[in-house]
Write an enzyme that holds these catalytic residues in place. Structure first.
Site, short mmCIF file in Angstrom:
data_model
loop_
_atom_site.label_atom_id
_atom_site.label_comp_id
_atom_site.label_asym_id
_atom_site.label_seq_id
_atom_site.Cartn_x
_atom_site.Cartn_y
_atom_site.Cartn_z
N HIS A 139 0.84 -1.20 0.00
CA HIS A 139 0.00 0.00 0.00
C HIS A 139 0.88 1.25 0.00
CE1 HIS A 139 -3.43 2.61 1.30
NE2 HIS A 139 -2.45 3.26 1.92
N GLU A 140 1.89 1.27 0.85
CA GLU A 140 2.77 2.45 0.92
C GLU A 140 3.57 2.61 -0.37
OE1 GLU A 140 2.24 4.57 3.07
OE2 GLU A 140 1.02 3.30 4.35
N HIS A 143 1.59 4.28 -3.01
CA HIS A 143 1.59 5.74 -2.92
C HIS A 143 2.81 6.30 -3.64
CE1 HIS A 143 -1.85 6.45 -0.50
NE2 HIS A 143 -1.41 5.84 0.58
N GLU A 217 -6.28 6.90 -1.38
CA GLU A 217 -6.20 5.75 -0.49
C GLU A 217 -6.81 4.52 -1.17
OE1 GLU A 217 -4.54 5.38 2.35
OE2 GLU A 217 -3.87 7.43 2.03
#
Lengths: 293, 183
Positions: A139-140, A143, A217
């Site tokens: 997930h990070e 980004h 997100e």
């Protein structure tokens, strides 16, 4: 889904631009030519803000969150996990940092994939299983891959610039700037309308900023799954975060949007102003992916 | 004026050709890099094995067949060169290692030893890295093969000396199982 999400983000950024335009127009209508002088000042402040956040965001965020960079020998397991995700995504290995805080959370920063940094709290490293942590890292890294760190910096500074612009203009209104031009601009309806825009614009800018962050997100969750092909890992991680009630100690709103789970107490922030989509919605979306896969 | 327009159009065509050619070369390099990554990760795993086998041997002396399976599979993996061979050897080794870890389950002392735990973590991260590099390679092969077979890039594959590449397909009985569908 990712393409649609990207389009919405572009739409929101365009909305930001439009809002700036409306504020400038409202200012010009209200003050006539004397308001023009303030525009380059506000734009200049915004540009300095964007430039500063482009080059210094990682260092600034490190200071604001108290994160400390670590080396491979400090935590070989964490490095192994990050390397896995880097191989899956084809991204360069980012810098890795630790925040000493028992609340489980993580964030990514840096202006581009070559200067990325991802940070984890000691809490998240303690409570999460291998697969869950892999989901969080994916997930990070999403980004980083989607350049969200840059987009959110731009969105935040634009919102800030609109706030400054509107604040300065509202002050000028009370201190005589307007009086001189009142005769030349005699339509009272237009003046009231401009006044309304100047007051409402900063609120709209904050709403847009939250919306951009929320879209990002959901997009990062989807991208994370495209890296690991394992929605169950990230879903389990979000469930751990949802069950957990501790929040990260420093609760500065200006860095709230960078964490995987919002550090602000959710009961005090309404959904419209929240920088994160409700965690249950994200879990449901990941469950839908699991049943497909 | 007319010659300028003609020159302009010619320049655009040349630029278009260059773009197609470069796209193929870029995709081909990406596949090569992804392949190199697979080899790096397979090598890492291969290097871990002697240590792992020795550690397990220290506690589980009577599991000769399991050790032999791992060592044979490792030897095969080091000699393989074509994509299909490497993939087949990789699948065999993955199976053999799974057998080795299953054996370890029966020895509580072994499972509790710090050396084994760190080796196990290293093995699981390496297995994941192998799997992800495989996935990344296949994604890149898919893009390359699509470009080689579709207009307009297919017209340039001859000049660029780029052709379709082989997918990395592992014979793994676990991943071949039909997914459980519930309604």
């Amino acid at each position: 889904m990712q393409a649609a999400n990207r389009r919405k983000t572009i739409g929101l950024l365009a909305g930001m631009g439009l809002l700036t335009g409306i504020v400038v127009y409202a200012a010009l209508t209200y003050f006539g030519s004397s308001g023009v002088a303030i525009v380059p000042v506000a734009v200049g402040i915004a540009l300095i803000g964007v430039w500063g956040s482009y080059y210094g965001s990682d260092k600034l965020v490190l200071t604001m969150t108290g994160a400390k960079e670590i080396q491979e020998s400090d935590n070989p397991k964490l490095f192994g996990l990050v390397q896995e995700v880097c191989i899956a995504s084809g991204l360069k290995l980012p810098k890795i940092a630790i925040v000493v805080d028992s609340a489980p959370n993580a964030f990514a920063t840096g202006r581009n994939p070559e200067h990325a940094l991802i940070a984890f709290t000691t809490g998240i490293l303690d409570v999460m299983e291998r697969d869950e942590l892999q989901g969080v890292i994916a997930h990070e890294m999403s980004h980083v891959a989607n350049r969200d760190t840059l987009v959110s910096a731009v969105a935040a500074t634009t919102a800030g610039a609109i706030a400054i612009l509107s604040d300065v203009l509202t002050r000028m209104m009370w201190f005589g700037g307007a009086r001189r031009n009142r005769d030349s601009n005699s339509n009272p309806l237009l003046i009231v309308f401009s006044l309304l825009i100047l007051v409402l614009a900063p609120i709209a800018a904050v709403l847009l900023k939250s919306a951009i962050s929320r879209k990002r997100e959901s997009l990062a969750d989807a991208t994370a799954v495209s890296f690991t092909r394992n929605p169950a890992g990230l879903r389990a991680a979000l469930e751990v975060l949802a069950r957990d009630s501790t929040v990260v100690q420093q609760r500065s709103t200006s860095v709230a949007h960078i964490w995987i789970e919002s550090p602000l107490d959710s009961s005090s922030v309404s959904k419209l102003f929240s920088t994160h989509p409700p965690i249950q919605e994200r879990i449901a979306a990941l469950r839908a992916m699991e049943s497909l896969g | 004026m007319k010659t300028l327009i003609v020159l302009g159009i010619l320049a655009l065509i040349v630029l278009f050709f260059i773009a197609q050619y470069n796209k193929l070369i870029r995709l081909n390099i990406a596949v090569n890099e992804a392949w190199a990554q697979i080899e790096v990760q397979l090598k890492r795993r291969s290097d871990l094995i002697p240590n792992l086998v020795e550690t397990v041997k220290g506690y589980a002396t009577h599991e000769k067949t399991t050790f032999d399976a791992v060592i044979t599979a490792r030897a095969k993996a080091t000699t393989a060169s074509t994509v299909a061979d490497v993939a087949a050897a990789d699948g065999m080794l993955t199976q053999a290692l799974r057998g080795l870890l299953a054996v370890a389950e029966a020895y509580p002392d072994l499972k509790a030893s710090a050396n084994f735990l760190s080796l196990q973590e290293e093995l699981s991260t390496t297995e994941n890295k192998v799997a992800f590099s495989r996935q990344f390679y296949n994604d890149n092969v898919r893009s390359l093969n699509t470009a080689v077979k579709t207009v307009p890039t297919n017209l340039f594959s001859g000049i660029a000396k780029v052709s379709t590449r082989e997918f990395y397909e592992v014979e793994d009985p676990q991943s071949r199982q039909a997914p459980n569908v519930k309604f």
